[in-house]
Motif scaffolding. Structure first.
Motif, PDB file in Angstrom:
ATOM      1  N   TRP A   1       0.925  -1.168  -0.105  1.00  0.00           N
ATOM      2  CA  TRP A   1      -0.017  -0.144   0.051  1.00  0.00           C
ATOM      3  C   TRP A   1       0.951   1.162  -0.034  1.00  0.00           C
ATOM      4  O   TRP A   1       1.662   1.642   0.830  1.00  0.00           O
ATOM      5  CB  TRP A   1      -0.989  -0.064   1.229  1.00  0.00           C
ATOM      6  CG  TRP A   1      -2.139  -0.752   1.203  1.00  0.00           C
ATOM      7  CD1 TRP A   1      -2.471  -1.252   0.179  1.00  0.00           C
ATOM      8  CD2 TRP A   1      -3.135  -0.887   2.440  1.00  0.00           C
ATOM      9  NE1 TRP A   1      -3.747  -2.039   0.607  1.00  0.00           N
ATOM     10  CE2 TRP A   1      -3.948  -1.903   1.788  1.00  0.00           C
ATOM     11  CE3 TRP A   1      -2.947  -0.593   3.623  1.00  0.00           C
ATOM     12  CZ2 TRP A   1      -4.929  -2.270   2.570  1.00  0.00           C
ATOM     13  CZ3 TRP A   1      -4.052  -0.858   4.390  1.00  0.00           C
ATOM     14  CH2 TRP A   1      -5.192  -1.684   3.844  1.00  0.00           C
ATOM     15  N   GLU A   2       0.710   2.085  -1.198  1.00  0.00           N
ATOM     16  CA  GLU A   2       1.180   3.364  -1.038  1.00  0.00           C
ATOM     17  C   GLU A   2       0.152   4.066  -0.547  1.00  0.00           C
ATOM     18  O   GLU A   2      -0.935   3.857  -0.720  1.00  0.00           O
ATOM     19  CB  GLU A   2       1.766   3.804  -2.142  1.00  0.00           C
ATOM     20  CG  GLU A   2       2.676   3.065  -2.720  1.00  0.00           C
ATOM     21  CD  GLU A   2       3.267   3.257  -4.155  1.00  0.00           C
ATOM     22  OE1 GLU A   2       3.587   4.688  -4.393  1.00  0.00           O
ATOM     23  OE2 GLU A   2       3.715   2.556  -4.794  1.00  0.00           O
TER      24      GLU A   2
ATOM     25  N   GLU B   1     -10.372   3.379   2.468  1.00  0.00           N
ATOM     26  CA  GLU B   1      -9.547   3.698   1.429  1.00  0.00           C
ATOM     27  C   GLU B   1      -9.536   2.649   0.498  1.00  0.00           C
ATOM     28  O   GLU B   1      -9.655   3.047  -0.882  1.00  0.00           O
ATOM     29  CB  GLU B   1      -8.375   4.424   1.621  1.00  0.00           C
ATOM     30  CG  GLU B   1      -8.397   5.675   2.344  1.00  0.00           C
ATOM     31  CD  GLU B   1      -7.179   6.403   2.728  1.00  0.00           C
ATOM     32  OE1 GLU B   1      -6.070   5.742   2.478  1.00  0.00           O
ATOM     33  OE2 GLU B   1      -7.235   7.581   2.806  1.00  0.00           O
ATOM     34  N   HIS B   2      -9.116   1.618   0.675  1.00  0.00           N
ATOM     35  CA  HIS B   2      -8.676   0.376  -0.036  1.00  0.00           C
ATOM     36  C   HIS B   2      -9.859  -0.447  -0.928  1.00  0.00           C
ATOM     37  O   HIS B   2      -9.553  -1.243  -1.430  1.00  0.00           O
ATOM     38  CB  HIS B   2      -7.471  -0.204   0.460  1.00  0.00           C
ATOM     39  CG  HIS B   2      -6.055   0.433   0.815  1.00  0.00           C
ATOM     40  ND1 HIS B   2      -5.938   1.074   1.876  1.00  0.00           N
ATOM     41  CD2 HIS B   2      -5.305   0.833  -0.267  1.00  0.00           C
ATOM     42  CE1 HIS B   2      -5.083   1.763   1.733  1.00  0.00           C
ATOM     43  NE2 HIS B   2      -4.287   1.505   0.476  1.00  0.00           N
TER      44      HIS B   2
ATOM     45  N   GLY C   1     -10.782   5.647  -1.718  1.00  0.00           N
ATOM     46  CA  GLY C   1      -9.586   6.487  -1.525  1.00  0.00           C
ATOM     47  C   GLY C   1      -9.736   7.424  -2.538  1.00  0.00           C
ATOM     48  O   GLY C   1      -9.051   8.569  -2.365  1.00  0.00           O
ATOM     49  N   PHE C   2      -9.954   7.059  -3.758  1.00  0.00           N
ATOM     50  CA  PHE C   2      -9.844   7.963  -5.074  1.00  0.00           C
ATOM     51  C   PHE C   2     -11.055   8.696  -5.272  1.00  0.00           C
ATOM     52  O   PHE C   2     -10.985   9.534  -6.071  1.00  0.00           O
ATOM     53  CB  PHE C   2      -9.366   7.285  -6.006  1.00  0.00           C
ATOM     54  CG  PHE C   2      -8.001   6.840  -5.980  1.00  0.00           C
ATOM     55  CD1 PHE C   2      -7.041   7.667  -6.006  1.00  0.00           C
ATOM     56  CD2 PHE C   2      -7.928   5.414  -5.979  1.00  0.00           C
ATOM     57  CE1 PHE C   2      -5.575   6.988  -5.689  1.00  0.00           C
ATOM     58  CE2 PHE C   2      -6.556   4.723  -6.102  1.00  0.00           C
ATOM     59  CZ  PHE C   2      -5.450   5.655  -5.828  1.00  0.00           C
ATOM     60  N   ALA C   3     -12.147   8.646  -4.309  1.00  0.00           N
ATOM     61  CA  ALA C   3     -13.670   9.349  -4.439  1.00  0.00           C
ATOM     62  C   ALA C   3     -13.356  10.769  -4.109  1.00  0.00           C
ATOM     63  O   ALA C   3     -12.398  11.182  -3.286  1.00  0.00           O
ATOM     64  CB  ALA C   3     -14.487   8.605  -3.768  1.00  0.00           C
TER      65      ALA C   3
ATOM     66  N   ILE D   1      -2.777   6.478  -0.235  1.00  0.00           N
ATOM     67  CA  ILE D   1      -3.526   7.026  -1.205  1.00  0.00           C
ATOM     68  C   ILE D   1      -3.715   8.636  -0.921  1.00  0.00           C
ATOM     69  O   ILE D   1      -4.175   8.867   0.140  1.00  0.00           O
ATOM     70  CB  ILE D   1      -5.084   6.557  -1.385  1.00  0.00           C
ATOM     71  CG1 ILE D   1      -4.901   4.990  -1.805  1.00  0.00           C
ATOM     72  CG2 ILE D   1      -5.993   7.315  -2.133  1.00  0.00           C
ATOM     73  CD1 ILE D   1      -6.364   4.390  -1.900  1.00  0.00           C
TER      74      ILE D   1
ATOM     75  N   ARG E   1      -5.094  12.344  -2.205  1.00  0.00           N
ATOM     76  CA  ARG E   1      -5.995  12.988  -3.138  1.00  0.00           C
ATOM     77  C   ARG E   1      -5.309  14.354  -3.323  1.00  0.00           C
ATOM     78  O   ARG E   1      -4.828  15.166  -2.257  1.00  0.00           O
ATOM     79  CB  ARG E   1      -7.221  12.830  -2.711  1.00  0.00           C
ATOM     80  CG  ARG E   1      -8.045  11.554  -2.958  1.00  0.00           C
ATOM     81  CD  ARG E   1      -9.306  11.645  -2.352  1.00  0.00           C
ATOM     82  NE  ARG E   1      -9.771  12.546  -1.256  1.00  0.00           N
ATOM     83  CZ  ARG E   1     -10.506  13.453  -1.577  1.00  0.00           C
ATOM     84  NH1 ARG E   1     -11.092  13.611  -2.778  1.00  0.00           N
ATOM     85  NH2 ARG E   1     -10.847  14.027  -0.579  1.00  0.00           N
TER      86      ARG E   1
END
Lengths: 303, 270
Positions: free
Chosen positions: A297-298, B101-102, B145-147, A300, A302
């Motif tokens: 896992w890096e 997140e994942h 996590g990217f939302a 995350i 945003r």
């Protein structure tokens, strides 16, 4: 070329055993952030439990394969129970303590387990008698041969890997485990029991390690040195990225192949031990370029 | 206070962290069945701590309710574990959009339904949540996590909704979101409260907004409730107007000259 292929294929087979143990290790790390340094001893316990069950079963049943399968199933059950007990008595009270203290507990556990194993089963090398798998190599193609022990170990590990991974991905508790790994507090707020998640992780680790130890014990015979498997798991998981399940599997297989190649090509130039060193050396080199491992896992972020 | 039977009652609770740091000094709050109640106050007033005391997450941070009692549907819950409190139907939405997140957005929601079992029930629940948050359905397979911030906020609210809560503790849903999104989310919150009859205890820094959605509000300062009343009354209160709404009686912005006055009033308020 044939030598190379032979080495690679049997490497993949052994590697699948490492992958299984690595999977158990990663589950504990993912869920609770604990480096389980007692993993090697868990494999040891599994191997001896299976051996005892097998020698028990084999006489009344008469058929080695069936007896072995039963013993393996028994190992899974006992492994799960031992995992739950270990969590309940040694690790439950460490919840909320600094991770380092918990890691030290696992060090203590490793000595404790090793002592228990020596106490019960002694230190002599034992083998599965009668042999479960015939030693006759199976021809694959051309001059490439494969020991049936390796083949069946491979099949068994792959089946278990699939079972564990689908449990993790598709069941309610598997999802809860992933959630706890991601954000424990948020998981708690949704009524996920962190205690049960940890217990589950330890149970699965015990089961995976137990089967891994058994399979390896079939290849080499069982003595205290089966426990060094725990040491090998470390480069495997670091390679894959500490908290990646697929990473652990691929990492395990890579380490298996690497070990075999090092043994086949390099050991003639050295007094010995290349097999043990090669995976760790490779791990160090890889970390220089990919500090998170292959699939770690890096964080995350945003932007 | 409205005439409805309170579903949640805090009786003079006192909270200590690490057995020494006194954070809440006698807080009493009531949440009536089916209503939104707002809990207002500045940073560090103890709003989030109050929520954590109710949901039991406090124990996870080495905090403890040392005095007083928390009663939910006639049962004392302040000594219970977070897990047991969740089983009784209290779900806290922790501040800061804590998605997993994942996992994908849909997996996030499914973890929310953890206590509701597998299968049909879960699927129905999922459809219900998607009807409130159509945007989540569109992006169901996106890694959370990217939302975007708004989607994450919807995800955590939806996640708690999956659990069919009997009481929702909502901690700063507007934090760090664009004004339009805040409006959208608050509309959904109101809709949830109306249609699903879920009582909500809402912690908010955006006082103006909170007073429009919640008919009743409490104001906290330094670990105490310093004021409470129906929102209409609070909105007209000169201190609230001064300190939280940033308005003078004329409805104009305050001048810096009256800073001294501010300090004096603030001390009195505490």
């Amino acid at each position: 070329m044939e030598v190379f292929l032979n080495l690679v294929i049997s490497g993949i087979m052994v590697g699948s055993i490492y992958a299984l143990v690595a999977l158990g290790w990663v589950l504990i790390y993912k869920c609770s952030g604990v480096l389980n340094l007692a993993m090697g001893e868990l494999t040891l316990i599994g191997a001896y439990v299976c051996l005892s069950l097998y020698t028990w079963f084999v006489r009344p049943i008469g058929q080695p394969t069936l007896a072995f399968l039963l013993a393996l199933a028994g190992t899974l059950v006992i492994g799960a129970c031992l995992g739950l007990l270990t969590e309940r008595f040694f690790l439950r009270r460490m919840i909320g303590e600094p991770v380092l203290s918990v890691i030290m507990v696992t060090v203590g556990l490793s000595f404790f387990f090793k002592g228990v194993v020596e106490f019960i089963w002694g230190t002599d090398t034992r083998v599965f008698t009668p042999e479960v798998f015939s030693k006759k190599p199976i021809p694959l193609m051309g001059n490439i041969y494969l020991d049936s022990v390796y083949l069946w170990s491979f099949v068994a590990s792959i089946i278990l890997l699939i079972v564990f991974v689908s449990f993790f991905k598709y069941t309610r508790w598997g999802l809860a485990m992933q959630a706890t790994a991601d954000d424990e507090m948020a998981a708690l707020s949704l009524g996920v029991s962190a205690k049960f998640v940890y217990a589950l992780a330890w149970a699965i680790a015990f089961m995976a390690a137990g089967v891994g130890g058994t399979l390896l014990g079939n290849v080499n015979g069982i003595n205290i040195s089966v426990g060094y498997l725990g040491l090998l798991v470390l480069p495997a998981v670091v390679l894959g990225g500490l908290n990646s399940v697929p990473g652990a599997i691929v990492g395990g297989i890579i380490i298996g192949v690497l070990q075999n190649l090092a043994d086949g090509y390099l050991s003639q130039f050295t007094p010995g031990g290349v097999k043990e060193v090669a995976p760790l050396a490779f791990m160090v080199i890889l970390l220089l370029f990919k500090p998170y491992g292959l699939w770690g896992w890096e964080r995350i972020e945003r932007v | 206070m409205s005439s409805k039977e309170p579903i949640l009652q805090l009786h003079n609770i006192e909270v200590k962290y690490h057995e020494v740091i006194l954070v809440l000094k006698g807080v009493s709050i009531q949440v009536p069945e089916g209503e939104i109640v707002a809990l207002l106050g500045a940073n560090g007033a103890g709003k989030s701590t109050t929520l954590k005391a109710i949901s039991g997450l406090l124990k996870h941070e080495d905090g403890r309710v040392t005095d007083g009692a928390i009663e939910f549907m006639g049962e004392q819950i302040h000594r219970k574990d977070a897990e047991e409190i969740a089983k009784r139907g209290i779900f806290q939405i922790i501040e800061g959009r804590r998605v997993f997140e994942h996992l994908t957005l849909e997996e996030n929601l499914r973890v929310g339904g953890h206590l509701r079992g597998n299968g049909r029930q879960l699927r129905d629940r999922l459809e219900m949540v998607y009807s409130y948050f159509p945007r989540l359905k569109e992006k169901r397979n996106l890694t959370a996590g990217f939302a975007s911030g708004g989607e994450q906020q919807m995800c955590v609210i939806g996640r708690a909704l999956m659990a069919s809560p009997r009481l929702m503790l909502l901690d700063e849903p507007s934090m760090g979101l664009a004004p339009l999104l805040i409006k959208e989310i608050f509309e959904i919150i109101q809709k949830l409260n109306k249609e699903e009859r879920i009582p909500i205890l809402l912690v908010e820094q955006n006082v103006k907004l909170a007073l429009t959605v919640a008919p009743y509000a409490y104001v906290m300062e330094n670990g105490r409730i310093v004021m409470d009343g129906p929102s209409d009354v609070l909105r007209e209160n000169p201190d609230i107007r001064d300190f939280y709404l940033g308005l003078t009686d004329l409805g104009t912005r305050k001048s810096f000259r009256s800073v001294k006055h501010y300090k004096r009033r603030k001390r009195w308020l505490t």
